[in-house]
Motif scaffolding. Structure first.
Motif, PDB file in Angstrom:
ATOM      1  N   ARG A 164      -9.098   6.951  -0.481  1.00  0.00           N
ATOM      2  CA  ARG A 164      -9.659   5.649  -0.889  1.00  0.00           C
ATOM      3  C   ARG A 164      -9.646   5.490  -2.413  1.00  0.00           C
ATOM      4  O   ARG A 164      -9.267   4.450  -2.930  1.00  0.00           O
ATOM      5  N   THR A 175      -9.585  -5.261  -1.183  1.00  0.00           N
ATOM      6  CA  THR A 175     -10.915  -5.373  -0.568  1.00  0.00           C
ATOM      7  C   THR A 175     -11.252  -4.262   0.426  1.00  0.00           C
ATOM      8  O   THR A 175     -12.405  -4.011   0.728  1.00  0.00           O
ATOM      9  N   TYR A 176     -10.229  -3.627   0.991  1.00  0.00           N
ATOM     10  CA  TYR A 176     -10.500  -2.704   2.107  1.00  0.00           C
ATOM     11  C   TYR A 176      -9.969  -1.280   1.887  1.00  0.00           C
ATOM     12  O   TYR A 176      -9.261  -0.743   2.736  1.00  0.00           O
ATOM     13  N   SER A 178     -11.404   1.705   1.861  1.00  0.00           N
ATOM     14  CA  SER A 178     -11.873   2.728   2.808  1.00  0.00           C
ATOM     15  C   SER A 178     -11.217   2.562   4.169  1.00  0.00           C
ATOM     16  O   SER A 178     -10.764   3.537   4.779  1.00  0.00           O
ATOM     17  N   SER A 179     -11.170   1.338   4.637  1.00  0.00           N
ATOM     18  CA  SER A 179     -10.551   1.089   5.938  1.00  0.00           C
ATOM     19  C   SER A 179      -9.069   1.441   5.916  1.00  0.00           C
ATOM     20  O   SER A 179      -8.547   2.034   6.869  1.00  0.00           O
TER      21      SER A 179
ATOM     22  N   THR B 202     -15.280   3.303   6.079  1.00  0.00           N
ATOM     23  CA  THR B 202     -14.731   2.002   6.461  1.00  0.00           C
ATOM     24  C   THR B 202     -15.373   0.919   5.595  1.00  0.00           C
ATOM     25  O   THR B 202     -16.453   1.127   5.037  1.00  0.00           O
ATOM     26  N   ASP B 203     -14.699  -0.202   5.463  1.00  0.00           N
ATOM     27  CA  ASP B 203     -15.276  -1.339   4.759  1.00  0.00           C
ATOM     28  C   ASP B 203     -15.846  -2.346   5.743  1.00  0.00           C
ATOM     29  O   ASP B 203     -16.435  -3.349   5.338  1.00  0.00           O
ATOM     30  N   TYR B 213      -9.979  -7.473   7.946  1.00  0.00           N
ATOM     31  CA  TYR B 213      -9.187  -6.350   7.425  1.00  0.00           C
ATOM     32  C   TYR B 213      -7.777  -6.344   7.997  1.00  0.00           C
ATOM     33  O   TYR B 213      -6.783  -6.280   7.252  1.00  0.00           O
TER      34      TYR B 213
END
Lengths: 228, 228
Positions: A164, A175-176, A178-179, B202-203, B213
DNA sequence: ACTTAGCGATAGTATTACTATTATATTTGC
DNA sequence: GCAAATATAATAGTAATACTATCGCTAAGT
């Protein structure tokens, strides 16, 4: 690289074992043979009794090392992610350019695992196959929250965190992160599984690798401006 | 939409059951209660004996409907994917614009599942949770190739195929439509799991959805020209 | 020489995932 | 309305699993 790594011990949460399997020959035999057997017969068919038979030891002796089957799986997969993390850090820490660094990280994580002679009692190639086939069973349980609190999944989460951060360095606006990082780790396992068992729903095969697919996915996702 | 769906039967591979559970009250009770129980106590702790007790029936009667526990899981998850496929087709078939169509498909697949009153004995919200927590256990087995040959995973693969076709329609140049389609389905489940149990990787959360996402991921991946 | 740790051997338990058989209740066909 | 067919319940039994508990031997450390 091999000699350099020799002697680096992967640190595992000590609640995952009763007695450290690295501390004795029997312990190492348990690890060595359990990897061979789980790969061969699958997690569901694997038992401590069968394992004992294979290593010429008693079932009860194995329980002196691992409280139960589940904790052995957590131990093995933690070791795998720790080993992977070590390679990841080693291969990326000296890279300054964020994009080059991320691409290197994706390469390390998604590539086909090859033998590592630094750990004699562990067959990393087979352990990788075990992770592909069994890892999700270690957390898809009713006990996941309690075990997560105990820190049983810490190495895996730390790896996602490292990825990440690399993603963020490439594109702080994304924006994402971590995902996307968790998707990379999980999709690697999934695509490897699909190419072996469900060929019709993946493009990965003998020539197209999960590395190519995921590299393309990440690069395009991060380069794109926010739109539409 | 509800009344329209009433009476549409989800067709399941008939090798997955001994006697069609839809054909009797007991059969429907088995389905209804197994969904409640698997959700409550988890797949590993769920047994036909416990199920029988809950519905006031004998364990042996349940075996007249399902050969074993594993086939019940295959039945339930097949039903879920069949139901999902139905919604997907219904919601997208009349859309001409490929991009709008794909976005609609992603929305259907990734959104939070809400109750569907068309199937009285099936709680789709809980079944969705079961799919998130247990679906991968249905194929991460040593029998997967044999069972795949028997067609036990056909509905799921057909769904991935539909999604792949929609991806191709948006960008025929894209190299990995099948992998992207399978990633969308699998990441949806995974991100939903993460937001409930591993929030740090996770976001997705109460305000950011897997839909956002994954929509962002797919749109950017497909719009990008091949480069770098 | 004495203690202790490590391991093996044996026995035992509750539960699981079934199978088999018989009995009873219910539905259906005539 | 009754016999036949079918569905379900009840009971018993089995092999395997996932352990636990106990005991004794042996080799190593002090």
């Amino acid at each position: 690289m091999d000699k350099l790594l020799q002697g680096v011990k992967i640190r595992i949460n000590d609640k995952l074992f009763v007695k450290d399997p690295e501390s004795s020959e029997l312990g190492k035999n348990i690890i060595r043979m359990s990897i061979l057997m789980i790969n061969e017969i699958g997690w569901e068919n694997f038992t401590f009794k069968k394992l004992g038979k294979q290593i010429g030891s008693n079932e009860s002796s194995i329980y002196r090392y691992f409280e139960n089957k589940h904790k052995l799986l957590l131990y093995l997969t933690s070791w795998y992610w720790g080993w992977m993390e070590y390679h990841l850090v080693l291969a990326t820490h000296s890279i300054g350019n964020p994009k080059v660094k991320l691409l290197k990280a994706i390469d390390i994580i998604t590539r086909e695992v090859i033998e590592d002679t630094a750990y004699l009692h562990i067959n990393e190639v087979l352990l990788n196959k075990i992770v592909i086939n069994e890892y999700s069973k270690s957390y898809l349980t009713k006990e996941v929250d309690a075990e997560n609190k105990e820190g049983y999944f810490i190495i895996y989460k730390r790896m996602v965190g490292r990825l990440r951060d690399m993603i963020k360095d490439v594109n702080p606006e994304y924006t994402y992160p971590s995902s996307l990082a968790s998707t990379i780790l999980e999709s690697t396992l999934h695509q490897h599984f699909l190419k072996d068992h469900f060929t019709s729903i993946t493009d990965c095969n003998a020539t197209v690798t999960p590395t190519q697919y995921l590299t393309h996915l990440v690069v395009n996702t991060l380069n794109q401006n926010v739109n539409e």
